[in-house]
Scaffold this motif. Structure first.
Motif, short mmCIF file in Angstrom:
data_model
loop_
_atom_site.label_atom_id
_atom_site.label_comp_id
_atom_site.label_asym_id
_atom_site.label_seq_id
_atom_site.Cartn_x
_atom_site.Cartn_y
_atom_site.Cartn_z
N SER A 35 10.10 -23.59 23.19
CA SER A 35 10.69 -24.88 22.88
C SER A 35 9.72 -25.98 23.30
CB SER A 35 12.02 -25.04 23.64
OG SER A 35 12.57 -26.30 23.37
N ILE A 36 9.25 -26.74 22.32
CA ILE A 36 8.32 -27.84 22.57
C ILE A 36 9.05 -29.14 22.26
CG2 ILE A 36 6.10 -28.85 21.97
CD1 ILE A 36 5.25 -26.03 21.03
N GLN A 37 9.16 -30.00 23.25
CA GLN A 37 9.94 -31.23 23.12
C GLN A 37 9.06 -32.46 23.33
OE1 GLN A 37 13.28 -31.10 22.36
NE2 GLN A 37 13.01 -28.89 22.24
N ASP A 38 9.57 -33.60 22.85
CA ASP A 38 9.02 -34.93 23.13
C ASP A 38 7.58 -35.12 22.66
OD1 ASP A 38 11.45 -35.54 24.38
OD2 ASP A 38 10.75 -34.70 26.27
N LEU A 39 7.31 -34.73 21.43
CA LEU A 39 5.98 -34.95 20.85
C LEU A 39 5.97 -36.28 20.11
CD1 LEU A 39 5.26 -31.40 19.38
CD2 LEU A 39 4.63 -32.31 21.61
N SER A 40 4.85 -36.97 20.19
CA SER A 40 4.70 -38.25 19.48
C SER A 40 4.48 -38.01 17.99
CB SER A 40 3.49 -39.01 20.03
OG SER A 40 3.66 -39.30 21.39
N GLN A 41 4.88 -39.00 17.20
CA GLN A 41 4.64 -38.93 15.76
C GLN A 41 3.16 -39.16 15.48
OE1 GLN A 41 7.28 -41.89 14.13
NE2 GLN A 41 8.91 -40.38 13.85
N ASP A 42 2.72 -38.65 14.33
CA ASP A 42 1.33 -38.81 13.89
C ASP A 42 0.34 -38.35 14.95
OD1 ASP A 42 2.15 -39.88 11.43
OD2 ASP A 42 2.34 -41.88 12.32
N SER A 43 0.58 -37.17 15.49
CA SER A 43 -0.26 -36.63 16.57
C SER A 43 -0.56 -35.15 16.33
CB SER A 43 0.45 -36.77 17.91
OG SER A 43 0.75 -38.11 18.18
N GLU A 44 -1.52 -34.68 17.08
CA GLU A 44 -1.86 -33.26 17.05
C GLU A 44 -1.94 -32.77 18.50
OE1 GLU A 44 -4.95 -31.95 14.33
OE2 GLU A 44 -5.73 -30.62 15.90
N TYR A 45 -1.18 -31.72 18.80
CA TYR A 45 -1.15 -31.15 20.15
C TYR A 45 -1.61 -29.70 20.09
CZ TYR A 45 1.89 -35.06 21.40
OH TYR A 45 2.42 -36.31 21.63
N THR A 46 -2.44 -29.32 21.05
CA THR A 46 -2.86 -27.93 21.18
C THR A 46 -2.35 -27.38 22.49
OG1 THR A 46 -4.84 -28.30 19.85
CG2 THR A 46 -4.83 -26.36 21.28
N PHE A 47 -1.61 -26.29 22.41
CA PHE A 47 -1.08 -25.60 23.58
C PHE A 47 -1.78 -24.25 23.66
CE2 PHE A 47 2.16 -28.40 21.92
CZ PHE A 47 2.63 -29.05 23.05
N LYS A 48 -2.53 -24.01 24.74
CA LYS A 48 -3.29 -22.77 24.87
C LYS A 48 -2.49 -21.64 25.51
CE LYS A 48 -7.95 -24.60 24.83
NZ LYS A 48 -9.25 -24.62 25.51
N GLN A 49 -1.41 -21.95 26.18
CA GLN A 49 -0.61 -20.91 26.83
C GLN A 49 0.87 -21.14 26.59
OE1 GLN A 49 -1.89 -21.08 30.99
NE2 GLN A 49 -2.73 -19.03 30.73
N LEU A 50 1.37 -20.71 25.44
CA LEU A 50 2.80 -20.79 25.19
C LEU A 50 3.51 -19.56 25.74
CD1 LEU A 50 2.94 -22.31 21.62
CD2 LEU A 50 3.49 -23.42 23.79
N PHE A 51 2.87 -18.40 25.60
CA PHE A 51 3.39 -17.16 26.18
C PHE A 51 2.27 -16.14 26.22
CE2 PHE A 51 4.27 -16.93 21.66
CZ PHE A 51 3.92 -15.65 21.30
#
Length: 168
Positions: free
Chosen positions: A68-84
């Motif tokens: 569950s990924i919450q509270d992301l800004s609009q018009d953005s790119e997020y990289t998560f290296k460790q989700l599981f």
């Protein structure tokens, strides 16, 4: 009769007989009515263990991994290296891991990538795969894009992440 010719004749007869009769190996078999026992366990206890503890975005819910990924800004790119983390607890065999995504937000979740000490960091699990040996693990991350026209998180949404594991 010469002894050498006699031995050669007996050897030829034995070889010809084996060729005519076959080798004794079978080419197919059907064996029915055998018992098979299997147990189903939570994702974090399975032979291919899915461990949510490496990330604040993953939990165990009903025996299944949930991201569950919450509270992301609009018009953005997020990289998560460790989700599981995927851990190979499956005995003596290396496992080849790949993935596919589906669902309403699969266009916004740009890619799933592998990270860790036993793989090339950033290898795509969607277009490629990684191999993990017994006792090894790989962390799974993703890039999420919230740009208009690519994907929208307005009001939330779901995407399904399917892990494919084959013996390497």
């Amino acid at each position: 009769m010469d002894r050498r010719k006699f031995v050669l004749g007996i050897g030829s007869l034995a070889a010809g007989g084996a060729a005519a009769m076959g080798t004794g190996a079978f080419s197919s078999a059907q064996i029915n009515d055998r018992a098979v026992e299997a147990s189903v366990v939570n994702d974090n206890s399975a032979l291919l263990r899915l461990n949510p503890s490496v990330s604040q975005h993953a939990t165990q819910s009903g025996g299944k991994l949930k991201v569950s990924i919450q509270d992301l800004s609009q018009d953005s790119e997020y990289t998560f290296k460790q989700l599981f983390r995927i851990h190979n607890d499956g005995g003596n065999n290396p496992v080849e891991i790949s993935a596919s995504m589906s669902g309403g937000l699969s266009s916004a979740v740009n890619d799933a990538r592998a990270y860790g000490p036993h793989v090339v960091d950033g290898t795509s699990l969607i277009s490629d795969s990684v191999t993990i040996a017994p006792g090894e693990y790989v962390d799974v991350g993703a890039t999420v894009v919230t740009t208009d026209g690519v994907g929208s998180f307005d009001g939330g949404g779901d995407w399904a992440f399917t892990i494919h594991a084959d013996e390497a």
